[in-house]
Design an enzyme around this catalytic site. Structure first.
Site, PDB file in Angstrom:
ATOM      1  N   SER A 103      95.580  14.401  38.696  1.00 21.00           N
ATOM      2  CA  SER A 103      95.280  14.495  40.030  1.00 21.00           C
ATOM      3  C   SER A 103      93.911  14.259  40.346  1.00 21.00           C
ATOM      4  CB  SER A 103      96.439  15.112  40.862  1.00 21.00           C
ATOM      5  OG  SER A 103      95.826  16.489  41.105  1.00 21.00           O
ATOM      6  N   ASP A 104      93.135  13.573  41.095  1.00 19.39           N
ATOM      7  CA  ASP A 104      92.139  14.240  42.121  1.00 19.39           C
ATOM      8  C   ASP A 104      92.821  15.653  42.613  1.00 19.39           C
ATOM      9  OD1 ASP A 104      90.009  14.854  42.068  1.00 19.39           O
ATOM     10  OD2 ASP A 104      89.198  12.299  43.492  1.00 19.39           O
ATOM     11  N   TRP A 105      91.196  16.379  42.650  1.00 19.84           N
ATOM     12  CA  TRP A 105      91.487  17.656  43.186  1.00 19.84           C
ATOM     13  C   TRP A 105      92.149  17.417  44.654  1.00 19.84           C
ATOM     14  CZ3 TRP A 105      90.654  17.089  38.711  1.00 19.84           C
ATOM     15  CH2 TRP A 105      90.631  17.968  37.484  1.00 19.84           C
TER      16      TRP A 105
END
Length: 732
Positions: free
Chosen positions: A248-250
């Site tokens: 995932s992106d953060w």
């Protein structure tokens, strides 16, 4: 007490390892997974928290089996948030070189520094297409064209992983503006997905990329990180052969651990709540496994996806540990070794890319009858260097979470701001590099006006032999960084900042040999370009830490410019056919990608819009001639050959480009890029160039058959120096 820095030099080296096949890597991964406890498996699948690790992302290691915590670090243009590293040119700059050689070399050099710092995964390349020229993070990626972006992504990933560092292709999918990025929906039709936004990721898969990062935004209504259509076992990535893991992106995860895991998300970072999401797998994944909503088989597959690329790239043997801050051997708490991973070879490469990415847009004859560029410094007596962009940038922008993100524009632009930025520690500004050349070769007096004050600029420019005037425009990531000079990530307009256009015009009003230099993150207004006293224009983009030396090489003839525009420069944002959605009365907006396949030059061609400077454009200090076009087809492929000759008096590099026109009725843009090469030629030399068109290059995405299909009819093959400068034409 302030920490002392002990700079240990790390020499560049060829790391001795042979990549395993995916089959071999998965055999090792599956064996390891069989020996892990459920808690150990889950520790590999989520981060330890945003501020609990020196790495921007980290996992929990399994010491008893020799599995370390995996360190992940920004960004696409070099190691971020540490010292002793190189400030590489960003993606848009290397795209401007149109050089596969430099694309791969940059990837290798970046990876050497990531490995030297003990980072397992390079969070790059960024591959989001520049849907709108004002997009805040366009500079991190490779421009609006899917073919150029795909080739740049492929070469970067191969270069990175040849050093044994995992690459992470991002941001998947439809992540094309910063406003509302945490939840807007990108509504994209199936054909446009395949031929445009998924296309660079397809090339990443063909480069055996280790990881893909899913984006913040929703895709066709569903969050990208639990969107099975994108990342599931039967989603776009896996159907096209992706074998690595999805991270995932953060803070881009939402809803439950069950939703995300069953949709295909392997790893969540940073492992806790950040901004508006996150914290889904910790502790939710363990509960989901215990209640059976995520099966043991699914969990094991997720862990295998993570471990397989780790094994494949040999990181299980003699891979360094993170060494951003290493306590000194005497145990003193305030003395750290900061490993310096810079090398002279990397410095030279960055300087080469800075010069090779500079695009010569204008080169008129001066009053003396010679061309304005290159400049013979020995003949100068009076020189002015003008503009805020000429000087060293401020390096201490921001504080707290936004520190080190370069979110200000007080000096020359070498890169944008945000998590994709990099170190300015060793940056050499244009004023220093130009002054050094002049001091070593000329007796010229140098007048400077290192602001954008119009009165000071005019005073400095009056009566000079040559005036170097520099202006810029910047953009970056929205998030912790908020507003920079009134711009929130995406730029507000296409104007040069600080009245840069007016400053250039003011200088030209009193200096009859004005050389205008623009540093920017993308297209800007060049409404002033035709003024007669402006004898030369260089679009220098965002060239990284060697911005000054790279520019000086071009200005004074040490390098013959070969850079090409990876986008079109038009007079109005309307000429691009898209817009940034800044305001939405009902919350996160839905972005309708109605332009479909028509981005940038494709839109302009289809709508008979002539840009000021077209896609692929760039001048040289020499001239090139094309001849002998031959087209031969065999099976599903076609080979195009032709000859390029340097017909001028100095050595130079030409960038021939191949544009394909599809048969009438195929539903394609008038022409699309399908090939480019870097051809280095001595004066008077000629070389034969070969470009191969594969089956997919000649195909469109058939939404009914769900496959690439070659349309029937005649294809037009245009070969030339830009989309508008066609030298040879043939057909298939």
């Amino acid at each position: 007490m302030r920490s002392l820095l002990f700079l240990a030099c790390v020499a560049a080296q060829a790391y001795a390892f042979s990549a395993l096949s995916w089959e071999q890597a998965y055999a090792l991964a599956n064996t390891t997974v069989a020996n892990l406890t459920t808690s150990e498996k889950i520790g590999i699948l989520h981060g330890v928290g945003q501020f609990n690790s020196r790495c921007v992302g980290d996992t929990t290691g399994v010491d008893r089996l020799g599995i370390p915590a995996l360190c992940m670090q920004d960004g696409p243009a070099g190691v971020r948030a540490t010292d002793g590293v190189t400030g590489f040119p960003p993606g848009m700059a290397v795209a401007s070189t149109f050089s596969k050689r430099l694309m791969r070399a940059r990837g290798e050099a970046i990876a050497q520094e990531f490995r030297g710092k003990g980072v397992n995964m390079y969070l790059g390349p960024a591959m989001d297409l520049s849907r709108n020229p004002k997009g805040g993070r366009n500079w991190e990626s490779f421009g609006p064209d899917p073919y150029l972006s795909g080739e740049a992504a492929y070469e970067t990933i191969v270069g990175v992983q040849d050093v044994g560092v995992m690459a992470c292709a991002k941001h998947y999918l439809g992540n094309n503006q910063e406003h509302w990025r945490y939840g807007y929906t990108s509504n994209i039709d199936d054909r446009t997905i395949h031929e445009m936004y998924h296309y660079p990721f397809l090339r990443a898969i063909e480069a055996d990329v280790s990881s893909v990062m899913c984006a913040y935004n929703r895709f066709n209504g569903t969050s990208s990180c639990h969107n099975a259509e994108l990342i599931g076992s039967n989603g776009l990535l896996r159907k096209d052969g992706f074998k690595g893991f999805v991270v995932s992106d953060w803070g881009a995860t939402h809803d439950s651990a069950t939703d995300n895991a069953n949709a295909g998300l392997d790893m969540e970072q940073p492992g806790d709540w950040i901004l508006i999401g996150g914290g889904v797998y910790n502790p939710g994944l363990k509960s989901a496994v215990n209640d059976g909503s995520v099966t043991e088989e699914t969990l094991n597959g997720m862990v295998s996806h993570v471990l397989a690329p780790w094994y494949r790239l040999g990181q299980n043997s003699d891979y360094p540990s993170p060494n951003f801050d290493v306590q000194h051997a005497d145990g003193s708490g305030d003395l750290n070794e900061h490993v310096n991973v810079r090398t002279n070879a990397t410095k030279a490469l960055v300087r080469e890319i800075a010069g090779a990415s500079a695009v010569l847009l204008k080169n008129n004859r001066t009053a003396s009858g010679s061309y304005a560029l290159p400049i013979d410094a020995s003949k100068l007596t009076k020189v002015a260097i003008i503009g805020l962009d000429a000087k060293e940038p401020k390096k201490d922008c921001g504080s707290g979470a936004s520190a080190g993100m370069n979110q200000c524009n007080e000096g020359t632009v070498s890169i944008g701001w945000g998590s994709g930025s990099n170190s300015l520690e060793y940056l050499v500004p244009p004023v220093d590099a130009i002054t050094e050349v002049l001091n070593s070769t000329a007796k010229a007096s140098i007048t400077t006006s290192l602001s954008n004050d119009l009165n000071d600029a005019k005073k400095a420019a009056a009566g000079q032999d040559v005036c170097f005037v520099m202006a810029n425009a910047m953009s970056g990531e929205m998030g912790f960084y908020q507003f920079v000079e009134g711009n929130q990530g995406d730029r507000n307009d296409l104007a040069l900042w600080y009245k840069g256009g007016s400053m250039i015009e003011t200088v030209a009003s009193v200096c009859n040999n004005t050389i205008a230099i623009v540093h920017s993150v993308g297209p800007v207004s060049f409404s002033w370009s035709e003024r007669p006293n402006i004898t030369g224009i260089i679009y220098a983009g965002a060239p990284g830490e060697q911005t000054g030396p790279g520019l000086a090489d071009v200005l004074f003839g040490a390098r013959n410019p070969s850079g090409r525009l990876p986008f079109s420069i038009a007079d109005s944002e309307d000429d691009y056919g898209t817009e940034i959605v800044y305001n939405s009365a009902s919350g996160f907006p839905e972005l309708e990608y109605k332009e479909a396949l028509l981005l940038d030059y494709r839109y302009m061609d289809a709508n008979n819009i002539t840009p000021r400077f077209e896609f692929g454009f760039g001048l040289s200090y020499t001239t090139f001639e094309y001849s002998g076009l031959a087209i031969a087809s065999s099976g599903d492929g076609t080979t195009v050959t032709f000859t390029v000759a340097n017909s001028g008096s100095v050595d130079g590099t030409e960038i021939p480009q191949l544009y394909l026109g599809f048969p009438e009725g195929a539903g394609e843009p008038p022409r699309v890029l399908r090939g480019f090469e870097e051809v280095q030629l001595k004066a008077g030399e000629s070389k034969q160039v070969e470009m191969k068109l594969g089956a997919r290059d000649l195909s469109i995405w058939d939404v009914v058959k769900q496959s690439w299909v070659r349309p029937q009819g005649t294809f037009t093959v245009d070969v030339g120096a830009s989309i508008k400068d066609v030298r040879l034409t043939g057909s298939i």
